[in-house]
Write a protein that holds these residues in place. Structure first.
Motif, short mmCIF file in Angstrom:
data_model
loop_
_atom_site.label_atom_id
_atom_site.label_comp_id
_atom_site.label_asym_id
_atom_site.label_seq_id
_atom_site.Cartn_x
_atom_site.Cartn_y
_atom_site.Cartn_z
N VAL A 1 0.86 -1.18 0.00
CA VAL A 1 0.00 0.00 0.00
C VAL A 1 0.90 1.23 0.00
O VAL A 1 1.84 1.31 0.79
CB VAL A 1 -0.93 0.04 1.23
CG1 VAL A 1 -1.75 1.33 1.24
CG2 VAL A 1 -1.84 -1.18 1.26
N LEU A 2 0.61 2.18 -0.88
CA LEU A 2 1.33 3.45 -0.91
C LEU A 2 0.35 4.58 -0.62
O LEU A 2 -0.67 4.72 -1.29
CB LEU A 2 1.98 3.68 -2.28
CG LEU A 2 2.67 5.04 -2.45
CD1 LEU A 2 3.92 5.11 -1.57
CD2 LEU A 2 3.03 5.29 -3.92
N VAL A 3 0.68 5.37 0.39
CA VAL A 3 -0.09 6.58 0.71
C VAL A 3 0.73 7.75 0.18
O VAL A 3 1.81 8.04 0.69
CB VAL A 3 -0.33 6.71 2.22
CG1 VAL A 3 -1.13 7.98 2.51
CG2 VAL A 3 -1.06 5.48 2.76
N ALA A 4 0.24 8.42 -0.85
CA ALA A 4 0.98 9.48 -1.52
C ALA A 4 0.30 10.82 -1.26
O ALA A 4 -0.75 11.10 -1.83
CB ALA A 4 1.06 9.21 -3.03
N ASP A 5 0.89 11.62 -0.37
CA ASP A 5 0.31 12.90 0.03
C ASP A 5 0.92 14.02 -0.81
O ASP A 5 2.03 14.46 -0.56
CB ASP A 5 0.58 13.14 1.52
CG ASP A 5 -0.22 14.30 2.09
OD1 ASP A 5 -0.96 14.95 1.32
OD2 ASP A 5 -0.11 14.57 3.29
N GLU A 6 0.19 14.47 -1.82
CA GLU A 6 0.67 15.48 -2.77
C GLU A 6 2.08 15.13 -3.26
O GLU A 6 3.03 15.88 -3.05
CB GLU A 6 0.66 16.87 -2.11
CG GLU A 6 -0.70 17.36 -1.67
CD GLU A 6 -1.58 17.80 -2.83
OE1 GLU A 6 -1.13 17.73 -3.99
OE2 GLU A 6 -2.72 18.21 -2.57
N PRO A 7 2.25 13.99 -3.93
CA PRO A 7 3.60 13.48 -4.21
C PRO A 7 4.38 14.25 -5.27
O PRO A 7 5.60 14.11 -5.33
CB PRO A 7 3.34 12.05 -4.69
CG PRO A 7 1.96 12.10 -5.29
CD PRO A 7 1.21 13.08 -4.43
N THR A 8 3.71 15.06 -6.10
CA THR A 8 4.42 15.67 -7.23
C THR A 8 4.33 17.19 -7.26
O THR A 8 4.57 17.81 -8.30
CB THR A 8 3.88 15.10 -8.56
OG1 THR A 8 2.47 15.39 -8.65
CG2 THR A 8 4.09 13.61 -8.65
N THR A 9 4.02 17.82 -6.14
CA THR A 9 3.82 19.27 -6.15
C THR A 9 5.08 20.05 -6.50
O THR A 9 5.00 21.15 -7.03
CB THR A 9 3.30 19.76 -4.78
OG1 THR A 9 4.15 19.24 -3.75
CG2 THR A 9 1.90 19.27 -4.53
N ALA A 10 6.27 19.50 -6.19
CA ALA A 10 7.51 20.23 -6.44
C ALA A 10 8.12 19.91 -7.81
O ALA A 10 9.23 20.34 -8.10
CB ALA A 10 8.54 19.90 -5.34
N LEU A 11 7.38 19.19 -8.65
CA LEU A 11 7.94 18.70 -9.91
C LEU A 11 7.26 19.35 -11.10
O LEU A 11 6.08 19.70 -11.06
CB LEU A 11 7.78 17.18 -10.00
CG LEU A 11 8.34 16.37 -8.82
CD1 LEU A 11 8.07 14.89 -9.04
CD2 LEU A 11 9.83 16.63 -8.65
N ASP A 12 8.03 19.49 -12.19
CA ASP A 12 7.44 20.02 -13.42
C ASP A 12 6.66 18.91 -14.12
O ASP A 12 6.64 17.76 -13.69
CB ASP A 12 8.52 20.62 -14.33
CG ASP A 12 9.56 19.59 -14.78
OD1 ASP A 12 9.24 18.39 -14.90
OD2 ASP A 12 10.71 20.00 -15.02
N GLU A 13 6.01 19.27 -15.22
CA GLU A 13 5.10 18.34 -15.89
C GLU A 13 5.81 17.07 -16.36
O GLU A 13 5.29 15.96 -16.23
CB GLU A 13 4.43 19.04 -17.08
CG GLU A 13 3.35 18.20 -17.75
CD GLU A 13 2.61 18.96 -18.82
OE1 GLU A 13 1.85 18.32 -19.58
OE2 GLU A 13 2.78 20.19 -18.92
#
Length: 324
Positions: A171-183
Motif C-alpha cells: 500500500v502506498l499513501v501518496a500525500d501530494e507526491p508531485t507538487t515540487a515537480l514540473d510536468e
C-alpha cells in the motif's frame, strides 16, 4: 479522529470509510484543511498528540497473511514496525521534513532497505541507485553521498518517493507526491507508480489537489468536505458527471484551458469553510450550496448512500435527481 483544543475535542475526520484495492489508485480530493492528510497519516498511525484516532478500524490484509487491525497494535508491536515503510509506505507532502539533514541520501535509502528487505549491503545500494535512476535523478550514484541540503527541491521530492517505493510496499499513501515537480517529472513519477502497481499489485491512496492527475491516474475518487466523504465512485464517472454540488463546484474552479482561463475569471465556491469547532447543523456544505433547501439541508445531515454501482453520494437533492 479528533484534536484536543481549549479543553475540548474537535472532530477532524468523521465517519470516513475508504477501501483500497490491489493494483488500483484511489484519489482523495478536497479543499485544504478538509482532513485529507490526517486521514492519510492515520493509516500508518502517525497522528500525534493532541490528535488521536478515537474510533473505527484500519484493516490491512497482506498477501498470504491474516488481517492486521492497525489500531489494535501497540507502539512496540513488531507488526507496526513491519507496516511502516514496509507493507505500507508514505510519501510525505514536505520532503525536507522527511529527510534527515545529518545522514546522506544513500545511508537513509540503504537503512530502509536493510530494515524491510534484509538483503546484503551491496545489493541494497544497487537497488537504491536503480530506484533513483527510474525517478530521473541525474547521476544517481553520486547523489547517494549527498545530504538533503545539497539537493534541489525536485530532487528531494523524488528522493522521498524513492524511499517510499524501494521496499515494494503493498500500500502506498501518496500525500501530494508531485507538487515540487514540473510536468515532465510528474509524468515520470506516475509512470514509475504504475509500473510498481503492475509488478507488485500495489494499492495507492493519492491525496491531491491536482485534478489533471486524478483524471489521468486515478481509478476511483473520494471527495472530502469538512472531514466527511460527500461523494465517492469511479474516477471517469465523477470527473465527467459530478453529482454533489461541492464536487461540481471544485471541478468548475479548475482551469480546463489555460490560454482561455487567463482571459476570464474562474468561478469560486461561495462562502468559507466553517471552523472545526463550529460546524453548521444539517449538511455541512449547505451554507455554501446554491441548491440548499431550507428546512431540509440545514436541519438533517444527509447519509452517504449508494446511488449506482460503485457510487455513493451524501446529498438529499442530488440523490433525488439520481433516482428520478
Amino acid at each position: 479522529m479528533c484534536f484536543r483544543q481549549d479543553g475540548r475535542d474537535i472532530t477532524a475526520v468523521d465517519g470516513v470509510s475508504l477501501r483500497l484495492q490491489r493494483g488500483r489508485t484511489l484519489a482523495l480530493v478536497g479543499e485544504s484543511g478538509c482532513g485529507k492528510s490526517a486521514t492519510a497519516h492515520s493509516v500508518l498511525r502517525l497522528i500525534q498528540a493532541p490528535g488521536r484516532v478515537n474510533g473505527g478500524r484500519i484493516l490491512l490484509r497482506p498477501r498470504g497473511e491474516d488481517v492486521i487491525n492497525v489500531l489494535a497494535l501497540s507502539e512496540r508491536d513488531a507488526d507496526l514496525y513491519r507496516l511502516r515503510g514496509g507493507l505500507v509506505a508514505l510519501i510525505f507532502q514536505e520532503p525536507q521534513s522527511a529527510l534527515s539533514p545529518v545522514h546522506t541520501l544513500g545511508a537513509q535509502l540503504c537503512e530502509t532497505i536493510g530494515i524491510h528487505l534484509r538483503i546484503p549491503a551491496r545489493d541494497a545500494k544497487a537497488l537504491a541507485i536503480e530506484m533513483l535512476e527510474q525517478l530521473g535523478l541525474p547521476n544517481p550514484a553520486a547523489r547517494m553521498s549527498q545530504y538533503s541540503h545539497e539537493l534541489s527541491g525536485g530532487m528531494r521530492q523524488r528522493a522521498v518517493i524513492a524511499m517510499a517505493l524501494v521496499c515494494r510496499p503493498q500500500v502506498l499513501v501518496a500525500d501530494e507526491p508531485t507538487t515540487a515537480l514540473d510536468e515532465r517529472l510528474r509524468a515520470q513519477v506516475f509512470q514509475v507508480l504504475r509500473r510498481q502497481q503492475d509488478q507488485f499489485g500495489m494499492a495507492v491512496l493519492l491525496v491531491t489537489h491536482d485534478f489533471a492527475a486524478v483524471a489521468k491516474e486515478a481509478d476511483d475518487v473520494a471527495v472530502m468536505y469538512c472531514g466527511q466523504i460527500v461523494e465517492q465512485g469511479p474516477a471517469p464517472a465523477i470527473m465527467c458527471q459530478p453529482a454533489h454540488p461541492y464536487t461540481r463546484a471544485l471541478l468548475n474552479s479548475v482551469p480546463a484551458d489555460m490560454p482561455r482561463a487567463a482571459t476570464r475569471r474562474l468561478p469560486t465556491i461561495a462562502g468559507a469553510v466553517p471552523e472545526r469547532g463550529a460546524m453548521p447543523s444539517g449538511c455541512r456544505f449547505h451554507p455554501r450550496c446554491p441548491n440548499a433547501q431550507p428546512g431540509l439541508c440545514d436541519t438533517k445531515a444527509p447519509p452517504l448512500e449508494r446511488v449506482s454501482a460503485g457510487r455513493q453520494l451524501a446529498c438529499f437533492k442530488a440523490v433525488e435527481m439520481c433516482h428520478a
